[in-house]
Enzyme design. Structure first.
Site, PDB file in Angstrom:
ATOM      1  N   LYS A  80      39.129  -9.598 -10.804  1.00 46.78           N
ATOM      2  CA  LYS A  80      40.098 -10.439 -11.529  1.00 46.78           C
ATOM      3  C   LYS A  80      40.200 -11.868 -10.997  1.00 46.78           C
ATOM      4  O   LYS A  80      40.346 -12.805 -11.777  1.00 46.78           O
ATOM      5  CB  LYS A  80      41.480  -9.766 -11.529  1.00 46.78           C
ATOM      6  CG  LYS A  80      41.489  -8.461 -12.323  1.00 46.78           C
ATOM      7  CD  LYS A  80      42.858  -8.112 -12.815  1.00 46.78           C
ATOM      8  CE  LYS A  80      43.669  -7.332 -11.838  1.00 46.78           C
ATOM      9  NZ  LYS A  80      44.951  -6.873 -12.411  1.00 46.78           N
ATOM     10  N   ASP A 116      48.903  -9.349 -17.993  1.00 48.89           N
ATOM     11  CA  ASP A 116      49.800  -8.504 -17.192  1.00 48.89           C
ATOM     12  C   ASP A 116      51.261  -8.975 -17.276  1.00 48.89           C
ATOM     13  O   ASP A 116      52.172  -8.147 -17.359  1.00 48.89           O
ATOM     14  CB  ASP A 116      49.364  -8.493 -15.721  1.00 48.89           C
ATOM     15  CG  ASP A 116      48.221  -7.527 -15.466  1.00 48.89           C
ATOM     16  OD1 ASP A 116      48.075  -6.554 -16.246  1.00 48.89           O
ATOM     17  OD2 ASP A 116      47.465  -7.730 -14.497  1.00 48.89           O
ATOM     18  N   GLY A 140      57.054  -6.513  -2.564  1.00 48.80           N
ATOM     19  CA  GLY A 140      55.615  -6.761  -2.474  1.00 48.80           C
ATOM     20  C   GLY A 140      55.267  -8.172  -2.932  1.00 48.80           C
ATOM     21  O   GLY A 140      56.020  -8.782  -3.722  1.00 48.80           O
ATOM     22  N   ALA A 144      49.540  -7.816  -7.954  1.00 51.79           N
ATOM     23  CA  ALA A 144      50.408  -7.429  -9.064  1.00 51.79           C
ATOM     24  C   ALA A 144      51.700  -8.230  -9.043  1.00 51.79           C
ATOM     25  O   ALA A 144      52.219  -8.619 -10.097  1.00 51.79           O
ATOM     26  CB  ALA A 144      50.708  -5.927  -8.995  1.00 51.79           C
ATOM     27  N   PRO A 166      56.403 -11.292   5.518  1.00 52.29           N
ATOM     28  CA  PRO A 166      57.324 -12.209   4.818  1.00 52.29           C
ATOM     29  C   PRO A 166      56.704 -13.556   4.457  1.00 52.29           C
ATOM     30  O   PRO A 166      57.077 -14.166   3.455  1.00 52.29           O
ATOM     31  CB  PRO A 166      58.487 -12.377   5.809  1.00 52.29           C
ATOM     32  CG  PRO A 166      58.073 -11.751   7.086  1.00 52.29           C
ATOM     33  CD  PRO A 166      56.916 -10.849   6.823  1.00 52.29           C
ATOM     34  N   GLU A 167      55.742 -14.012   5.258  1.00 53.48           N
ATOM     35  CA  GLU A 167      55.125 -15.320   4.970  1.00 53.48           C
ATOM     36  C   GLU A 167      54.493 -15.321   3.578  1.00 53.48           C
ATOM     37  O   GLU A 167      54.521 -16.325   2.864  1.00 53.48           O
ATOM     38  CB  GLU A 167      54.028 -15.654   6.005  1.00 53.48           C
ATOM     39  CG  GLU A 167      54.535 -15.840   7.433  1.00 53.48           C
ATOM     40  CD  GLU A 167      54.940 -14.541   8.098  1.00 53.48           C
ATOM     41  OE1 GLU A 167      54.339 -13.486   7.782  1.00 53.48           O
ATOM     42  OE2 GLU A 167      55.885 -14.560   8.911  1.00 53.48           O
ATOM     43  N   LEU A 236      55.838  -0.177 -10.682  1.00 55.30           N
ATOM     44  CA  LEU A 236      54.541  -0.429 -11.333  1.00 55.30           C
ATOM     45  C   LEU A 236      53.593   0.763 -11.221  1.00 55.30           C
ATOM     46  O   LEU A 236      52.600   0.857 -11.953  1.00 55.30           O
ATOM     47  CB  LEU A 236      53.872  -1.680 -10.732  1.00 55.30           C
ATOM     48  CG  LEU A 236      54.000  -2.951 -11.570  1.00 55.30           C
ATOM     49  CD1 LEU A 236      55.457  -3.303 -11.805  1.00 55.30           C
ATOM     50  CD2 LEU A 236      53.276  -4.112 -10.914  1.00 55.30           C
ATOM     51  N   TYR A 238      52.080   4.339 -11.811  1.00 57.66           N
ATOM     52  CA  TYR A 238      52.162   5.319 -12.902  1.00 57.66           C
ATOM     53  C   TYR A 238      51.473   6.634 -12.546  1.00 57.66           C
ATOM     54  O   TYR A 238      51.303   7.508 -13.385  1.00 57.66           O
ATOM     55  CB  TYR A 238      51.595   4.744 -14.212  1.00 57.66           C
ATOM     56  CG  TYR A 238      50.203   4.180 -14.085  1.00 57.66           C
ATOM     57  CD1 TYR A 238      49.082   4.987 -14.189  1.00 57.66           C
ATOM     58  CD2 TYR A 238      50.022   2.830 -13.837  1.00 57.66           C
ATOM     59  CE1 TYR A 238      47.814   4.460 -14.059  1.00 57.66           C
ATOM     60  CE2 TYR A 238      48.766   2.297 -13.706  1.00 57.66           C
ATOM     61  CZ  TYR A 238      47.657   3.122 -13.821  1.00 57.66           C
ATOM     62  OH  TYR A 238      46.403   2.605 -13.683  1.00 57.66           O
ATOM     63  N   GLY A 259      55.155   2.576 -14.396  1.00 54.04           N
ATOM     64  CA  GLY A 259      54.308   1.461 -14.803  1.00 54.04           C
ATOM     65  C   GLY A 259      53.399   1.721 -15.988  1.00 54.04           C
ATOM     66  O   GLY A 259      52.639   0.823 -16.381  1.00 54.04           O
TER      67      GLY A 259
HETATM   68  P1  NAP Z   1      47.733  -5.614  -3.327  1.00 54.24           P
HETATM   69  O1  NAP Z   1      47.269  -6.941  -3.845  1.00 54.24           O
HETATM   70  O2  NAP Z   1      46.932  -4.936  -2.279  1.00 54.24           O
HETATM   71  O3  NAP Z   1      49.227  -5.856  -2.756  1.00 54.24           O
HETATM   72  C1  NAP Z   1      49.940  -4.812  -2.160  1.00 54.24           C
HETATM   73  C2  NAP Z   1      51.332  -5.303  -1.735  1.00 54.24           C
HETATM   74  O4  NAP Z   1      52.056  -4.173  -1.255  1.00 54.24           O
HETATM   75  C3  NAP Z   1      51.315  -6.330  -0.609  1.00 54.24           C
HETATM   76  O5  NAP Z   1      52.405  -7.193  -0.777  1.00 54.24           O
HETATM   77  C4  NAP Z   1      51.506  -5.456   0.632  1.00 54.24           C
HETATM   78  O6  NAP Z   1      52.165  -6.108   1.704  1.00 54.24           O
HETATM   79  C5  NAP Z   1      52.412  -4.377   0.099  1.00 54.24           C
HETATM   80  N1  NAP Z   1      52.219  -3.123   0.859  1.00 54.24           N
HETATM   81  C6  NAP Z   1      51.078  -2.390   0.941  1.00 54.24           C
HETATM   82  N2  NAP Z   1      51.278  -1.307   1.715  1.00 54.24           N
HETATM   83  C7  NAP Z   1      52.568  -1.367   2.145  1.00 54.24           C
HETATM   84  C8  NAP Z   1      53.359  -0.541   2.981  1.00 54.24           C
HETATM   85  N3  NAP Z   1      52.865   0.575   3.541  1.00 54.24           N
HETATM   86  N4  NAP Z   1      54.648  -0.886   3.190  1.00 54.24           N
HETATM   87  C9  NAP Z   1      55.162  -2.022   2.633  1.00 54.24           C
HETATM   88  N5  NAP Z   1      54.448  -2.849   1.837  1.00 54.24           N
HETATM   89  C10 NAP Z   1      53.174  -2.534   1.588  1.00 54.24           C
HETATM   90  O7  NAP Z   1      47.897  -4.552  -4.506  1.00 54.24           O
HETATM   91  P2  NAP Z   1      48.218  -4.862  -6.044  1.00 54.24           P
HETATM   92  O8  NAP Z   1      46.970  -5.130  -6.775  1.00 54.24           O
HETATM   93  O9  NAP Z   1      49.309  -5.889  -6.078  1.00 54.24           O
HETATM   94  O10 NAP Z   1      48.740  -3.446  -6.581  1.00 54.24           O
HETATM   95  C11 NAP Z   1      49.976  -2.931  -6.130  1.00 54.24           C
HETATM   96  C12 NAP Z   1      50.457  -1.761  -6.985  1.00 54.24           C
HETATM   97  O11 NAP Z   1      50.694  -2.187  -8.317  1.00 54.24           O
HETATM   98  C13 NAP Z   1      49.488  -0.596  -7.064  1.00 54.24           C
HETATM   99  O12 NAP Z   1      50.213   0.606  -6.933  1.00 54.24           O
HETATM  100  C14 NAP Z   1      48.933  -0.688  -8.452  1.00 54.24           C
HETATM  101  O13 NAP Z   1      48.580   0.592  -8.963  1.00 54.24           O
HETATM  102  C15 NAP Z   1      50.118  -1.251  -9.217  1.00 54.24           C
HETATM  103  N6  NAP Z   1      49.747  -1.952 -10.465  1.00 54.24           N
HETATM  104  C16 NAP Z   1      50.188  -1.445 -11.656  1.00 54.24           C
HETATM  105  C17 NAP Z   1      49.898  -2.112 -12.838  1.00 54.24           C
HETATM  106  C18 NAP Z   1      50.419  -1.574 -14.149  1.00 54.24           C
HETATM  107  O14 NAP Z   1      49.974  -2.033 -15.214  1.00 54.24           O
HETATM  108  N7  NAP Z   1      51.330  -0.641 -14.143  1.00 54.24           N
HETATM  109  C19 NAP Z   1      49.139  -3.293 -12.820  1.00 54.24           C
HETATM  110  C20 NAP Z   1      48.693  -3.774 -11.586  1.00 54.24           C
HETATM  111  C21 NAP Z   1      49.023  -3.102 -10.418  1.00 54.24           C
HETATM  112  P3  NAP Z   1      51.396  -7.074   2.742  1.00 54.24           P
HETATM  113  O15 NAP Z   1      51.353  -8.421   2.093  1.00 54.24           O
HETATM  114  O16 NAP Z   1      52.253  -7.045   3.961  1.00 54.24           O
HETATM  115  O17 NAP Z   1      50.039  -6.478   2.976  1.00 54.24           O
END
Ligand code: NAP
Length: 307
Positions: A80, A116, A140, A144, A166-167, A236, A238, A259
């Protein structure tokens, strides 16, 4: 409208219009059954194909879109962000979010969209929630979260982004502060103290993968902090369809949604961009359910939020 769903594909002819999804891996994608069910329901001579594209071959794959006469594609993990410089034109949403999830082919030009944010807002409004100017907490600050914060900022919300790092939350808030002068954005740490101060929020959106299959016993909301009542939780995730966080919210008397409707609405937006037709959203939703199972506990699908 025909509301029944079948997973068998439509017949493909020389004049069939082709769209698809690129990702690596791509086996988990629910988009092919979702879009093919929609084409069938509307009697459109279109088909949707999954393409497994290695990151190092993305450029060649994109050149192939016009060479092969595709009408458009969706993109999922990990393409993406890498698509941005390969587009002829970007929408404001795609440029600001920093990710393209839908490519529209216009002549020989590739237009990069991100559906999205609109998909999220449509799913939110469908629950009866009016996001205009609302007070929201976003858990987060990853990929996403960028679409969610963009969406909420565009409707003038007051958004607090709480993140393990947090940053990143503060950076995201600063980066999106220009989206809409009516919005206010701030970032901070995802700590019990910060969550305890979430009382006044009307909306909480979980964009972390915490609680996703197979780690279904996890939650980003600590046990020692009671969940606020009267709030709408939008998770988010599902897979599973009901996360531990959703159970915590419902147990506290709050409303909670998963989601899947967002996944369907981002797909519906892409469908409309490509075909110009009003998408059969319920058909698309039922097709996803047929793949994921009613409770979504299918480990093969919905793994990384990919379409
Ligand atoms: P990503 O870019 O890897 O970001 C993950 C985020 O979650 C980061 O802010 C990370 O914090 C935080 N995180 C990860 N593990 C954690 C933990 N153990 N404790 C606390 N915070 C944690 O992932 P993404 O692409 O945003 O996807 C995230 C979720 O959204 C997934 O579950 C995905 O399936 C879902 N999603 C759903 C849809 C939908 O259409 N429903 C669309 C897109 C995504 P740090 O910054 O500290 O690493």
């Amino acid at each position: 409208m025909n509301e029944t769903t079948t997973l068998s594909g439509p017949p493909i002819y020389g004049h069939t219009q082709v769209v698809g999804v690129i990702g690596w891996p791509i086996e988990h994608s629910v988009s092919p059954p979702m879009h093919n069910a929609a084409f069938q329901a509307l009697g459109l001579d279109w088909c949707y194909v999954p393409f497994a594209v290695r990151p190092e071959e993305l450029k060649e794959a994109i050149a192939g879109i016009t060479a092969l006469g595709l009408r458009g594609i969706n993109a999922t993990v990990p393409h993406k962000q890498a698509l941005l410089p390969l587009m002829d034109e970007l929408t404001t949403a795609a440029r600001t979010i920093g990710a393209v999830n839908t490519v529209l082919v216009q002549g020989k030009r590739l237009i990069g969209h991100n559906t999205d944010a609109q998909g999220f807002l449509r799913a939110l409004r469908e629950t009866g929630f009016d996001p205009e100017g609302c007070k929201a907490i976003v858990l987060g600050a990853g990929g996403a979260a960028r679409a969610i914060v963009y969406a909420l900022a565009s409707v003038g919300s007051q958004v607090t982004i709480l993140n393990r790092t947090p940053e990143r939350a503060k950076q995201l808030a600063a980066e999106f502060s220009q989206v809409n002068p009516k919005a206010s954005l701030q970032g901070g740490p995802l700590t019990p103290g910060a969550l305890a101060q979430a009382r006044g929020a009307q909306l909480i959106v979980n964009t972390t993968p915490v609680g996703m299959w197979p780690n279904t016993q996890e939650s980003p909301w600590p046990r020692e902090v009671s969940f606020p009542q009267g709030v709408l939780l939008f998770d988010l995730i599902y897979n599973p369809r009901e996360t531990r966080l959703m159970r915590q919210a419902r147990g506290a008397g709050a409303r909670a949604v998963d989601g899947l409707r967002m996944l369907v609405h981002q797909g519906a937006e892409a469908f409309e961009l490509w075909t110009g037709q009003s998408p059969p959203v319920e058909v698309m939703y039922q097709a996803c359910l047929a793949v994921l199972g009613g409770n979504g506990k299918n480990g093969k699908n919905g793994g990384n939020g990919g379409r």
